[in-house]
Design an enzyme around this catalytic site. Structure first.
Site, PDB file in Angstrom:
ATOM      1  N   ASP A 163      45.191  44.039  71.204  1.00 20.83           N
ATOM      2  CA  ASP A 163      45.367  43.543  72.569  1.00 20.83           C
ATOM      3  C   ASP A 163      46.024  44.594  73.471  1.00 20.83           C
ATOM      4  O   ASP A 163      47.063  44.342  74.063  1.00 20.83           O
ATOM      5  CB  ASP A 163      46.222  42.262  72.482  1.00 20.83           C
ATOM      6  CG  ASP A 163      46.449  41.609  73.828  1.00 20.83           C
ATOM      7  OD1 ASP A 163      45.586  41.734  74.702  1.00 20.83           O
ATOM      8  OD2 ASP A 163      47.514  40.970  73.994  1.00 20.83           O
ATOM      9  N   ASN A 401      51.216  46.367  62.381  1.00 21.29           N
ATOM     10  CA  ASN A 401      51.421  45.156  63.161  1.00 21.29           C
ATOM     11  C   ASN A 401      50.282  44.185  62.886  1.00 21.29           C
ATOM     12  O   ASN A 401      49.097  44.544  62.985  1.00 21.29           O
ATOM     13  CB  ASN A 401      51.437  45.472  64.656  1.00 21.29           C
ATOM     14  CG  ASN A 401      51.644  44.214  65.490  1.00 21.29           C
ATOM     15  OD1 ASN A 401      52.733  43.641  65.496  1.00 21.29           O
ATOM     16  ND2 ASN A 401      50.608  43.749  66.173  1.00 21.29           N
ATOM     17  N   GLU A 402      50.649  42.974  62.524  1.00 23.27           N
ATOM     18  CA  GLU A 402      49.710  41.875  62.323  1.00 23.27           C
ATOM     19  C   GLU A 402      48.479  42.274  61.506  1.00 23.27           C
ATOM     20  O   GLU A 402      47.336  42.123  61.963  1.00 23.27           O
ATOM     21  CB  GLU A 402      49.312  41.276  63.677  1.00 23.27           C
ATOM     22  CG  GLU A 402      50.516  40.734  64.422  1.00 23.27           C
ATOM     23  CD  GLU A 402      50.161  39.740  65.523  1.00 23.27           C
ATOM     24  OE1 GLU A 402      48.977  39.614  65.865  1.00 23.27           O
ATOM     25  OE2 GLU A 402      51.088  39.083  66.020  1.00 23.27           O
ATOM     26  N   ASN A 452      55.898  37.831  64.149  1.00 22.72           N
ATOM     27  CA  ASN A 452      55.572  37.567  65.550  1.00 22.72           C
ATOM     28  C   ASN A 452      55.339  36.073  65.695  1.00 22.72           C
ATOM     29  O   ASN A 452      54.557  35.489  64.939  1.00 22.72           O
ATOM     30  CB  ASN A 452      54.307  38.327  65.964  1.00 22.72           C
ATOM     31  CG  ASN A 452      54.552  39.821  66.063  1.00 22.72           C
ATOM     32  OD1 ASN A 452      55.699  40.268  66.093  1.00 22.72           O
ATOM     33  ND2 ASN A 452      53.489  40.598  66.131  1.00 22.72           N
ATOM     34  N   TYR A 454      54.640  32.809  68.498  1.00 23.71           N
ATOM     35  CA  TYR A 454      54.312  32.342  69.862  1.00 23.71           C
ATOM     36  C   TYR A 454      54.237  30.816  69.870  1.00 23.71           C
ATOM     37  O   TYR A 454      53.252  30.245  70.314  1.00 23.71           O
ATOM     38  CB  TYR A 454      52.988  32.969  70.308  1.00 23.71           C
ATOM     39  CG  TYR A 454      53.107  34.449  70.586  1.00 23.71           C
ATOM     40  CD1 TYR A 454      53.431  34.909  71.857  1.00 23.71           C
ATOM     41  CD2 TYR A 454      52.933  35.387  69.574  1.00 23.71           C
ATOM     42  CE1 TYR A 454      53.565  36.260  72.123  1.00 23.71           C
ATOM     43  CE2 TYR A 454      53.068  36.747  69.825  1.00 23.71           C
ATOM     44  CZ  TYR A 454      53.384  37.175  71.096  1.00 23.71           C
ATOM     45  OH  TYR A 454      53.519  38.519  71.363  1.00 23.71           O
ATOM     46  N   TYR A 458      50.623  30.074  71.832  1.00 24.28           N
ATOM     47  CA  TYR A 458      49.359  29.995  71.081  1.00 24.28           C
ATOM     48  C   TYR A 458      49.306  28.776  70.177  1.00 24.28           C
ATOM     49  O   TYR A 458      48.227  28.333  69.780  1.00 24.28           O
ATOM     50  CB  TYR A 458      49.142  31.266  70.242  1.00 24.28           C
ATOM     51  CG  TYR A 458      48.886  32.505  71.080  1.00 24.28           C
ATOM     52  CD1 TYR A 458      47.841  32.544  71.996  1.00 24.28           C
ATOM     53  CD2 TYR A 458      49.686  33.627  70.956  1.00 24.28           C
ATOM     54  CE1 TYR A 458      47.606  33.671  72.770  1.00 24.28           C
ATOM     55  CE2 TYR A 458      49.453  34.772  71.715  1.00 24.28           C
ATOM     56  CZ  TYR A 458      48.411  34.784  72.628  1.00 24.28           C
ATOM     57  OH  TYR A 458      48.180  35.900  73.392  1.00 24.28           O
ATOM     58  N   GLU A 490      58.018  39.651  68.017  1.00 26.55           N
ATOM     59  CA  GLU A 490      57.452  39.292  69.324  1.00 26.55           C
ATOM     60  C   GLU A 490      57.619  37.803  69.554  1.00 26.55           C
ATOM     61  O   GLU A 490      57.418  37.003  68.638  1.00 26.55           O
ATOM     62  CB  GLU A 490      55.944  39.576  69.378  1.00 26.55           C
ATOM     63  CG  GLU A 490      55.562  41.027  69.235  1.00 26.55           C
ATOM     64  CD  GLU A 490      54.037  41.236  69.201  1.00 26.55           C
ATOM     65  OE1 GLU A 490      53.281  40.335  69.622  1.00 26.55           O
ATOM     66  OE2 GLU A 490      53.616  42.303  68.731  1.00 26.55           O
ATOM     67  N   LYS A 555      52.649  39.053  79.687  1.00 28.21           N
ATOM     68  CA  LYS A 555      53.856  38.550  79.016  1.00 28.21           C
ATOM     69  C   LYS A 555      55.092  39.393  79.342  1.00 28.21           C
ATOM     70  O   LYS A 555      56.165  39.175  78.785  1.00 28.21           O
ATOM     71  CB  LYS A 555      53.641  38.486  77.509  1.00 28.21           C
ATOM     72  CG  LYS A 555      52.580  37.425  77.127  1.00 28.21           C
ATOM     73  CD  LYS A 555      52.559  37.101  75.662  1.00 28.21           C
ATOM     74  CE  LYS A 555      51.417  36.172  75.329  1.00 28.21           C
ATOM     75  NZ  LYS A 555      50.087  36.799  75.424  1.00 28.21           N
TER      76      LYS A 555
HETATM   77  C1  BDP Z   1      50.440  39.600  69.201  1.00 25.59           C
HETATM   78  C2  BDP Z   1      50.116  41.086  69.131  1.00 25.59           C
HETATM   79  C3  BDP Z   1      50.272  41.789  70.474  1.00 25.59           C
HETATM   80  C4  BDP Z   1      49.637  40.958  71.572  1.00 25.59           C
HETATM   81  C5  BDP Z   1      50.320  39.604  71.619  1.00 25.59           C
HETATM   82  C6  BDP Z   1      49.734  38.692  72.695  1.00 25.59           C
HETATM   83  O1  BDP Z   1      50.920  41.723  68.170  1.00 25.59           O
HETATM   84  O2  BDP Z   1      49.708  43.062  70.416  1.00 25.59           O
HETATM   85  O3  BDP Z   1      49.643  41.583  72.816  1.00 25.59           O
HETATM   86  O4  BDP Z   1      50.094  38.969  70.395  1.00 25.59           O
HETATM   87  O5  BDP Z   1      48.795  37.980  72.394  1.00 25.59           O
HETATM   88  O6  BDP Z   1      49.698  38.918  68.305  1.00 25.59           O
HETATM   89  O7  BDP Z   1      50.200  38.722  73.820  1.00 25.59           O
END
Ligand code: BDP
Length: 584
Positions: A163, A401-402, A452, A454, A458, A490, A555
């Protein structure tokens, strides 16, 4: 590979500035002899990405040619001369006066060549940059979306699996530098603390068989030095600082380490490096800096700005550090690739804690092309650690990452990377940042569990309360099983500046305030959570998709122009409030 510096025995010329540029959509440049130089180029800036500078090239990820001319500086006739690139994305082939110097694959990391064929006058340096994206590059694009690999992003253009916009070009300075033929080739500095004493272990690697090394450390009213004979191009020595002033965010004390190499009684090379005496360790579920627990407050970031794309910009570097300081951050992660070396030098000076990450984003273990991806990833891990290991600011390595760690074989591949990282640097914790959490087959390899999350964006979409509850339960469960420190790599929500809503709804500034406030408070209350980084410091460019308004990830706590959103002041209050273990 040493960072190039001007010293009493080394000299450098920075080739940054206006270069000549040609896109090569048909791949005809070699046949047309452009390796020797080309006519009719258009101006471009080095360093910068071409995508937002060159008309019609925003979504061009193919071959392009760069060219510049320079003369050999006066006095360099008997020197060893190298050309060093800080970062070219994604693949570079370099010619000097028509002679091939070499190639390099992968962005964000430096490489250099001996400047064979250098003339006194009229040198033409030509670089063919291949910005192609694809399934077996790291990071990847146009991937096969096998359900097992769980790629979740909606369709996007360009179809990166990650992303952020896959900017390409010569992204960091190009330096020509001269040393004697007998010179320092590499340097490893490790520090330990015993009572009041700082022990500085210095290992040198040399070229051209110099005979001796003299190492001096000075600063804070002390100067200590030692000499060693060099055997088989190597020397190792330990220096002791009787009353060491330790490096920390509160007091980023640096010492000047100076190395002089001698041959036949004269100094043939001199190099210097700022060093910090400090320790970093995991103890149970705590992260200790100089033996004291630390809590990371900060951000995931990007090297991203208008026009320059991913090109190194001292302007944004300074501004971003000013913003981080204003808001009360003490740390950041180099999401999702190694940042410019200048950034780490600044972090050393300012006392910012950095988690340094490889470019391995969304690695997937589908057998097609896997060997190729693993080869590049291993090369990147090694190059990152060799580049950054002498910086006191770097407190942890993030290998990825991820990654899509559902396939059982992912664990073996990660185990290999962890072994490699720990062998190259046994002094720092190693991790990678997972989104799969408990389902991640490699999670237990980490020294610090990095996640990470959200929840409220999400998942638990639009319901911050439900997100907080789920996050709390999940973290407790992961901690109960692993008994390791947890770091939230994150958390964040897209926020359109100027959009307001009462009651708060997703995308409004009020929603970001409530989300960050609730999440920070929850995480602060969990003793095993050793830190959390807001995603992201600033809005940044990404691919076009139905979830990314105008090709932006919104974000950021600050806009892409570096202006605060409403939540910035709330976060500032939260981060300036003393944490319980910090109270007198
Ligand atoms: C995470 C990713 C990051 C994305 C973020 C997003 O590590 O790179 O920009 O989500 O969706 O999964 O904003």
């Amino acid at each position: 590979m040493l960072y190039p510096r001007n010293t009493t025995h080394r000299q450098l010329v920075d080739l940054s500035g206006l270069w000549s540029f040609r896109l090569d959509r048909e791949g005809r440049g070699r046949d047309l002899g452009w390796t020797h130089g080309f006519e009719a180029g258009e101006p471009i800036v080095v360093p910068a990405s071409w995508n937002d500078l060159v008309t019609g090239a925003r979504d061009y990820f193919g071959e392009a040619w760069y060219q510049t001319r320079f003369v050999r500086p006066w006095g360099w006739h008997d020197k060893r001369i190298r050309i060093r690139f800080g970062s070219v994305n994604y693949h570079a082939t370099v010619w000097l006066n028509g002679v091939l110097l070499g190639e390099h694959e992968g962005g964000h990391l430096p490489f250099e060549f001996d400047a064979l064929a250098l003339r006194e006058d009229h040198n033409t340096l030509v670089v063919l940059v291949d910005g192609a994206i694809g399934p077996n590059r790291v990071p990847s694009a146009d991937v096969r979306r096998d359900p097992l690999d769980n790629f979740m992003r909606p369709e996007q253009t360009p179809d990166t699996s990650h992303d952020f916009f896959p900017y390409c070009g010569i992204h960091r300075p190009v330096i020509v530098y001269a040393t004697a033929h007998q010179a320092l080739a590499d340097l490893v500095v490790r520090t330990e603390v015993e009572g009041d004493r700082g022990l500085v272990d210095v290992r040198l690697h040399t070229d051209g068989a110099p005979e001796g090394a003299r190492v001096t450390i000075s600063g804070h009213g002390q100067t200590v030095w030692r000499e060693a004979a060099i055997g088989a191009d190597r020397a190792a020595l330990t220096l002791e600082l009787p009353e060491a002033r330790l490096w920390s965010p509160e007091e980023p004390n640096l010492y000047d380490l100076r190395i002089e190499l001698t041959s036949g009684g004269t100094v043939v090379d001199a190099y210097h490096q700022a060093i910090g005496v400090r320790t970093i360790a995991v103890d149970g579920d705590r992260l200790l800096l100089n033996g004291h627990p630390i809590h990371l407050r900060g951000f995931g970031r990007h090297e991203d700005f208008h026009l320059a794309g991913r090109g190194y910009q001292p302007l944004t570097l300074v501004k971003d550090h000013a913003l981080m300081r204003w808001v009360g951050a003490n740390s950041y992660r180099t999401s999702h690739y190694p940042y410019a070396e200048e950034a780490l030098e600044l972090a050393d000076q300012l006392g910012v804690l950095v988690i340094s990450e490889t470019p391995c984003v969304e690695m997937y273990f589908h057998p097609d092309g896997l060997d190729e991806r693993l080869r590049v990833w291993e090369m990147q891990t090694q190059a990152l650690i060799e580049r950054d290991r002498n910086h006191p600011c770097v407190i942890m390595w993030s290998l990825a990452n991820e990654p899509h760690n559902r396939r059982p074989e992912a664990e073996g591949h990660f185990a290999h990377q962890f072994r490699l990282a720990r062998a190259l640097d046994p002094t720092r914790p190693v991790t990678f940042v997972s989104y799969l959490g408990e389902d991640d087959v490699a999670l237990d390899l980490c020294d610090v569990i990095a996640l990470n999350r959200y929840r409220g964006w999400y998942s638990e979409v639009g319901d911050i309360g439900a997100g907080i509850e789920r996050l709390s339960t999940e973290l407790d469960a992961i901690h109960a099983r692993t008994r390791k420190p947890i770091f939230i790599g994150e958390f964040g929500v897209d926020t359109i500046p100027g959009m307001h809503a009462e009651p708060p709804v997703m995308f409004s500034e009020e929603y970001q305030v409530d989300f960050l406030d609730a999440t920070i408070r929850l995480l602060d209350a969990k003793p095993y959570v050793v830190g959390a980084h807001i995603w992201n410091l600033c809005d940044f460019a990404t691919a076009q998709s139905i979830t990314r308004v105008a090709g932006r990830n919104y974000k950021g706590l600050f806009t892409r122009e570096r202006q605060p959103k409403m939540a910035a002041r709330r976060v500032r209050e939260l981060w300036h409030a003393p944490r319980s273990e910090e109270e007198p």
